[in-house]
Design a protein around this motif. Structure first.
Motif, short mmCIF file in Angstrom:
data_model
loop_
_atom_site.label_atom_id
_atom_site.label_comp_id
_atom_site.label_asym_id
_atom_site.label_seq_id
_atom_site.Cartn_x
_atom_site.Cartn_y
_atom_site.Cartn_z
N ALA A 99 49.74 35.39 71.01
CA ALA A 99 50.99 35.77 70.35
C ALA A 99 50.91 37.21 69.84
O ALA A 99 51.90 37.96 69.91
CB ALA A 99 51.28 34.82 69.19
N THR A 100 49.75 37.62 69.36
CA THR A 100 49.57 39.00 68.89
C THR A 100 49.67 39.98 70.05
O THR A 100 50.25 41.06 69.92
CB THR A 100 48.20 39.14 68.20
N TRP A 101 49.12 39.59 71.19
CA TRP A 101 49.22 40.45 72.38
C TRP A 101 50.67 40.57 72.83
O TRP A 101 51.11 41.64 73.28
CB TRP A 101 48.38 39.85 73.50
N GLU A 102 51.44 39.49 72.71
CA GLU A 102 52.83 39.50 73.17
C GLU A 102 53.78 40.17 72.19
O GLU A 102 54.68 40.91 72.58
CB GLU A 102 53.30 38.05 73.39
N PHE A 103 53.59 39.93 70.88
CA PHE A 103 54.59 40.34 69.90
C PHE A 103 54.06 41.31 68.84
O PHE A 103 54.76 41.60 67.87
CB PHE A 103 55.16 39.10 69.20
N GLY A 104 52.84 41.79 68.97
CA GLY A 104 52.28 42.71 67.99
C GLY A 104 51.71 41.97 66.78
O GLY A 104 51.35 40.80 66.85
N SER B 296 56.39 41.74 74.84
CA SER B 296 56.05 43.06 75.36
C SER B 296 55.60 42.99 76.81
O SER B 296 55.79 43.94 77.58
CB SER B 296 54.95 43.69 74.50
N ALA B 297 55.00 41.87 77.23
CA ALA B 297 54.52 41.73 78.61
C ALA B 297 55.67 41.65 79.61
O ALA B 297 55.45 41.81 80.82
CB ALA B 297 53.65 40.49 78.74
N MET C 31 56.71 34.66 78.08
CA MET C 31 58.09 34.21 77.93
C MET C 31 58.41 34.16 76.43
O MET C 31 57.50 34.13 75.60
CB MET C 31 58.28 32.81 78.54
N PRO C 32 59.68 34.20 76.07
CA PRO C 32 60.05 34.12 74.66
C PRO C 32 59.92 32.68 74.15
O PRO C 32 59.81 31.74 74.91
CB PRO C 32 61.51 34.57 74.64
N PHE D 57 56.19 31.72 68.63
CA PHE D 57 55.03 32.47 69.10
C PHE D 57 53.76 31.62 69.23
O PHE D 57 52.85 31.98 69.98
CB PHE D 57 54.78 33.70 68.22
N GLY D 58 53.68 30.51 68.55
CA GLY D 58 52.49 29.68 68.65
C GLY D 58 52.50 28.69 69.78
O GLY D 58 51.49 28.05 70.07
N GLU D 59 53.63 28.51 70.45
CA GLU D 59 53.75 27.50 71.49
C GLU D 59 53.91 28.10 72.88
O GLU D 59 53.94 27.35 73.86
CB GLU D 59 54.95 26.59 71.21
N ALA D 60 53.95 29.43 73.00
CA ALA D 60 54.27 30.05 74.29
C ALA D 60 53.14 29.89 75.31
O ALA D 60 53.36 29.48 76.43
CB ALA D 60 54.62 31.52 74.08
N SER D 61 51.91 30.23 74.92
CA SER D 61 50.80 30.24 75.87
C SER D 61 50.20 28.85 76.03
O SER D 61 49.47 28.37 75.16
CB SER D 61 49.72 31.23 75.41
#
Length: 328
Positions: free
Chosen positions: A42-47, A151-152, A193-194, A197-201
């Protein structure tokens, strides 16, 4: 000369006579460690926003528990780390665009209303983090359904709402629209994907879930029966505009299915005690999730399905009882 024999006294007041080094504190810490891969993705995706949200949520959860028990002059329980885990789980069910004050409200409901008013850890009949999320959905529906572009996904030909937010794959499924090409199986499995943030990956959650199973913190029965039931039902029924296998794969990779299966439904307090009861419980959650997704007015049914089955846990425990230690 007779030897004086040492008298051995066995206290049989508590059965069985088994000791383990895995206490509540260690269990909570292990679950939080298992969530770190998902937080890293989530940090990689959203800062850094997810990290700040988790920090605010965990601190507020601990504060509410400390303040409540201090006010009522009850023994302190923040040392068991259960409030920290509740705060972390609640934060990871929020969109990355959420304001900083949102977890403060969610944790008040989760810790004070759902957990402490019923007597504290071990006495709540609902999962506190999920109950807090359900309260936030009912109170702040607009905020809870705004999804920041990861961001990806920069540079992709994305259909946006306002240049900052976009629709999730679950939105397309619920509306019956064709899934855009950038929502491939691989991207969704990796978390590109949006969403909350804790459930995306899914790969990060799977790594964390396998860690908990290998450490024997959780049983495989609940997540496997839960995910397997959703997979079977969506494969059988399908949906107009999608092939049956395609519909099943999107349902498995969309939303919070993996987060709920490994980290929410397996909560010790609100899940059944017996092995067979766990399977019945997992199948029930999977059935309700599929029904809500297919026939309900809300695209994601995981949270509500788990909360409903939490209420049925005492009934399951009364009819499907675990084998007594040493019994047949």
């Amino acid at each position: 000369m007779s030897e004086k024999k040492e008298k051995i006294v066995l206290d049989v007041a508590y059965q069985p006579q088994v000791r383990t080094g895995m206490d509540t504190r260690r269990i909570m810490i292990n679950v939080m460690l298992a969530l770190l891969p998902s937080l890293a993705m989530a940090t990689w995706e959203f800062g850094m926003k997810p990290v700040l949200m988790v920090a605010v949520s965990m601190l507020s959860a601990v504060f509410y528990e400390w303040a409540y028990r201090k006010l009522l002059k009850k023994p302190e329980t923040i040392g068991d780390c259960s409030a920290l885990l509740t705060g972390m789980l609640l934060a990871m069910t929020l969109p990355a665009s959420s304001p900083w004050w949102l977890p403060l409200i969610g944790n008040f409901f989760a810790i004070i209303v759902v957990k402490q008013l019923y007597g504290g850890i071990g006495k709540n009949f609902l999962n506190p983090a999920l109950a807090g999320r359900a309260f936030l959905i009912a109170s702040y529906a607009v905020i809870m359904t705004q999804w920041t572009i990861p961001s990806a996904m920069a540079g992709m030909n994305i259909e946006t709402v306002d240049g900052i937010t976009m629709a999730t794959p679950m939105t397309y499924l619920y509306a019956g629209k064709p899934m855009p090409e950038y929502y491939s199986y691989l991207n969704m499995f990796l978390g590109i994907m949006p969403g909350c943030f804790g459930e995306a990956s899914k790969v990060a959650l799977l790594v964390g879930g396998i860690y908990l199973i290998c450490r024997k913190i959780i049983s495989w029965r609940i997540p496997v029966s839960f995910i397997g039931t959703v997979a079977l039902l969506t494969l059988i029924f399908g949906h107009e505009g999608y092939g049956n296998f395609e519909w099943m794969m999107y349902n498995l990779l969309c939303g919070g299915l993996f987060l709920g299966a490994f980290f929410m439904a397996t909560d010790y307090v609100t899940s059944p005690m017996s092995k067979n009861g766990m399977i019945v419980y997992g199948v029930g959650i999977g059935l309700l999730t599929a029904v809500i997704r297919i026939f309900g007015s809300y695209p994601e049914g995981m949270s509500f399905a788990i909360l409903i089955m939490n209420a049925f846990t005492p009934l399951i425990n009364s009819y499907i009882k675990p084998k007594h230690f040493g019994g047949k």
